[in-house]
Motif scaffolding. Structure first.
Motif, short mmCIF file in Angstrom:
data_model
loop_
_atom_site.label_atom_id
_atom_site.label_comp_id
_atom_site.label_asym_id
_atom_site.label_seq_id
_atom_site.Cartn_x
_atom_site.Cartn_y
_atom_site.Cartn_z
N ASN A 8 0.84 -1.18 0.00
CA ASN A 8 0.00 0.00 0.00
C ASN A 8 0.88 1.24 0.00
N LEU A 9 0.36 2.31 -0.56
CA LEU A 9 1.00 3.62 -0.44
C LEU A 9 0.18 4.44 0.54
N GLY A 10 0.83 4.92 1.59
CA GLY A 10 0.16 5.77 2.55
C GLY A 10 0.49 7.23 2.28
N VAL A 11 -0.36 8.11 2.78
CA VAL A 11 -0.14 9.55 2.64
C VAL A 11 0.05 10.14 4.04
N VAL A 12 1.12 10.90 4.22
CA VAL A 12 1.34 11.57 5.50
C VAL A 12 0.32 12.70 5.63
N HIS A 23 5.73 12.21 15.70
CA HIS A 23 4.54 11.39 15.52
C HIS A 23 4.04 11.62 14.11
N PHE A 24 3.88 10.55 13.36
CA PHE A 24 3.38 10.62 11.98
C PHE A 24 1.97 10.06 11.93
N TRP A 25 1.05 10.85 11.38
CA TRP A 25 -0.29 10.36 11.05
C TRP A 25 -0.30 10.05 9.56
N LEU A 26 -0.76 8.85 9.22
CA LEU A 26 -0.84 8.44 7.82
C LEU A 26 -2.23 7.96 7.50
N SER A 27 -2.63 8.18 6.27
CA SER A 27 -3.90 7.66 5.78
C SER A 27 -3.61 6.55 4.79
N ALA A 28 -4.21 5.39 5.02
CA ALA A 28 -4.00 4.24 4.14
C ALA A 28 -5.20 3.34 4.20
N GLU A 29 -5.52 2.74 3.09
CA GLU A 29 -6.68 1.85 3.03
C GLU A 29 -6.25 0.42 3.30
N ASP A 31 -7.42 -3.24 5.30
CA ASP A 31 -8.68 -3.82 5.73
C ASP A 31 -8.80 -3.66 7.25
N GLU A 32 -9.83 -4.24 7.83
CA GLU A 32 -10.11 -4.03 9.25
C GLU A 32 -9.14 -4.77 10.17
N GLU A 33 -8.10 -5.39 9.61
CA GLU A 33 -7.14 -6.11 10.44
C GLU A 33 -6.14 -5.18 11.12
N LEU A 34 -6.09 -3.90 10.73
CA LEU A 34 -5.14 -2.97 11.33
C LEU A 34 -5.48 -2.79 12.81
N THR A 35 -4.49 -3.03 13.66
CA THR A 35 -4.70 -2.95 15.10
C THR A 35 -3.58 -2.16 15.77
N ILE A 36 -3.88 -1.64 16.94
CA ILE A 36 -2.85 -1.01 17.76
C ILE A 36 -1.84 -2.07 18.16
N ASP A 37 -0.57 -1.71 18.20
CA ASP A 37 0.58 -2.58 18.49
C ASP A 37 1.06 -3.35 17.26
N GLN A 38 0.40 -3.18 16.11
CA GLN A 38 0.83 -3.87 14.90
C GLN A 38 2.07 -3.20 14.32
N SER A 39 2.98 -4.01 13.78
CA SER A 39 4.18 -3.48 13.14
C SER A 39 3.93 -3.28 11.66
N ASN A 53 -7.67 5.96 13.77
CA ASN A 53 -8.90 6.76 13.64
C ASN A 53 -9.39 6.58 12.21
N GLY A 54 -10.29 5.61 12.00
CA GLY A 54 -10.78 5.31 10.65
C GLY A 54 -9.66 4.75 9.80
N ASN A 55 -9.41 5.38 8.64
CA ASN A 55 -8.31 4.96 7.77
C ASN A 55 -6.99 5.62 8.13
N ASP A 56 -7.00 6.45 9.18
CA ASP A 56 -5.78 7.12 9.62
C ASP A 56 -5.21 6.41 10.83
N TYR A 57 -3.91 6.40 10.93
CA TYR A 57 -3.26 5.81 12.10
C TYR A 57 -1.99 6.60 12.41
N ARG A 58 -1.52 6.40 13.65
CA ARG A 58 -0.34 7.14 14.11
C ARG A 58 0.78 6.19 14.53
N VAL A 59 2.00 6.56 14.15
CA VAL A 59 3.20 5.86 14.57
C VAL A 59 4.18 6.91 15.10
N THR A 60 5.16 6.47 15.88
CA THR A 60 6.14 7.39 16.46
C THR A 60 7.55 6.94 16.07
N ALA A 61 8.35 7.90 15.62
CA ALA A 61 9.77 7.64 15.34
C ALA A 61 10.59 8.35 16.40
#
Length: 195
Positions: A8-12, A23-29, A31-39, A53-61
């Motif tokens: 997938n290609l995500g958008v910052v 902290h990076f917020w990305l939007s990516a499509e 499926d519903e398998e995306l979970t917190i703690d997933q790598s 948050n919907g199709n958006d998620y946050r990661v930290t570098a």
């Protein structure tokens, strides 16, 4: 563990600084398998999902990650190559990728060859003792690629049209920094022969 096959290609969408972290917020499509703690590998960098948050998620570098990768250069609306970790029951279509970037390289040359592209990348061969070999594997911004030419501190890779279209490699320009993860087997052999 990843394979270097971008799914997938995500958008910052947002970048927030907190002390030395980003902290990076990305939007990516996904499926519903995306979970917190997933790598998820982001341009080849393994980061943990900490908020969804919907199709958006946050990661930290953290600072260590920012020092060794090109993630600190990301801007809002940049495209990021994404790959979720491999399932043990899945085919290994690329090669063994850990999501642990060894260093950054620099795009030295981009050639268009009648439908395909060749990228030449330079890197500091003294930095970690990393090595490439012709027909060996390299992970460039999270994409598993085969080395075409290998020289000291430089290598080239050929990009098929599909990969050029569906990853962010087509957005690269000469002088851009790219994340490099060298083949884990080659790194171990190099270390053993140096002893």
């Amino acid at each position: 563990m990843f394979t270097g096959i971008v799914e997938n290609l995500g958008v910052v969408t947002k970048i927030e600084a907190e002390e030395s972290n980003l902290h990076f917020w990305l939007s990516a499509e996904f499926d519903e398998e995306l979970t917190i703690d997933q790598s998820i590998a982001h341009n080849g960098v393994c980061l943990t999902v900490v908020e969804i948050n919907g199709n958006d998620y946050r990661v930290t570098a953290i600072q260590e990650t920012l020092d060794k990768t090109n993630l600190g250069l990301l801007k809002v609306n940049d495209l990021v190559n994404l790959e979720r970790c491999v399932r043990l029951s899945a085919r290994l279509d690329g090669h063994i990728v850990q999501g642990h970037v060894d260093q950054t390289g620099k795009v030295k040359e981009i050639q268009e060859l009648n439908g395909s592209h060749v990228l030449t990348i330079s890197y500091d061969e003294e930095l970690f003792g990393n090595v490439t070999v012709e027909k060996g594997s390299i992970c460039l911004n999270g994409v598993s690629l085969t080395v075409v030419d290998s020289k000291v501190g430089e290598f080239s890779v050929a990009i098929i049209p599909y990969t050029w279209e569906f990853t962010n490699l087509s957005k690269l320009e000469i002088g851009d920094k790219v994340n490099l993860e060298f083949d884990i087997i080659g790194k171990y052999i190099k270390r053993l022969t140096q002893r």
